[in-house]
Design a protein around this motif. Structure first.
Motif, mmCIF file in Angstrom:
data_model
loop_
_atom_site.group_PDB
_atom_site.id
_atom_site.type_symbol
_atom_site.label_atom_id
_atom_site.label_comp_id
_atom_site.label_asym_id
_atom_site.label_seq_id
_atom_site.Cartn_x
_atom_site.Cartn_y
_atom_site.Cartn_z
ATOM 1 N N GLN A 192 0.857 -1.183 0.000
ATOM 2 C CA GLN A 192 0.000 0.000 0.000
ATOM 3 C C GLN A 192 0.893 1.233 0.000
ATOM 4 O OE1 GLN A 192 -3.340 0.197 -0.196
ATOM 5 N NE2 GLN A 192 -3.450 -2.014 -0.383
ATOM 6 N N GLN A 246 0.702 5.529 -0.300
ATOM 7 C CA GLN A 246 -0.169 6.694 -0.245
ATOM 8 C C GLN A 246 0.310 7.737 -1.257
ATOM 9 O OE1 GLN A 246 -2.933 6.846 1.700
ATOM 10 N NE2 GLN A 246 -2.412 4.742 2.220
ATOM 11 N N GLN A 274 7.483 6.926 0.621
ATOM 12 C CA GLN A 274 7.419 5.793 1.540
ATOM 13 C C GLN A 274 8.581 4.850 1.255
ATOM 14 O OE1 GLN A 274 2.869 5.523 0.746
ATOM 15 N NE2 GLN A 274 3.349 4.125 2.414
#
Length: 123
Positions: free
Chosen positions: A5, A7, A12
């Motif tokens: 996942q 964002q 990240q």
């Protein structure tokens, strides 16, 4: 394999298992409303090492293209890089490896789409 996942709009760090140990990669997806920008490169022909006379040596694409990508990515971060075939003309992988080693870590972590061209298969 796994799905991670991520964002949009945030950097990240993701960690992958690699032959040489854990490999950490920083990923950033553009926001939906912000759009995306990148560069599309077609037929860069980085070297004539295995097909003499094919590429123009005066352009020194093998060294100048990584410098250009690094400079662009440092000044205004790229969301993607697209290579549209006929890039490396590389029999043993040495030219390709040399090209990628010249890219900064930031540029190496930019999303890449590569489409092989006819010369990428012929050689």
């Amino acid at each position: 394999t796994a799905v991670a996942q991520v964002q949009p709009g945030r950097r990240q760090k993701l960690t992958f298992e690699h032959l040489g140990g854990p490999l950490q990669v920083e990923v950033r997806l553009p926001t939906r409303e912000g759009g995306a920008h990148g560069i599309v490169i077609g037929d860069p022909c980085t070297s004539s090492r295995y097909i003499p006379g094919l590429c123009n040596a005066d352009f020194d694409v093998q060294h100048r293209l990584p410098q250009l990508l690094n400079a662009l990515n440092e000044k205004d971060p790229l969301d993607f890089i697209v290579l549209l075939g006929d890039a490396f003309y590389d029999v043993h992988g040495m030219l390709t490896a040399s090209f990628w080693r010249q890219l900064s870590k930031k540029t190496q972590q930019t999303l890449l789409l590569s489409v092989p061209g006819n010369h990428d298969f012929w050689i």
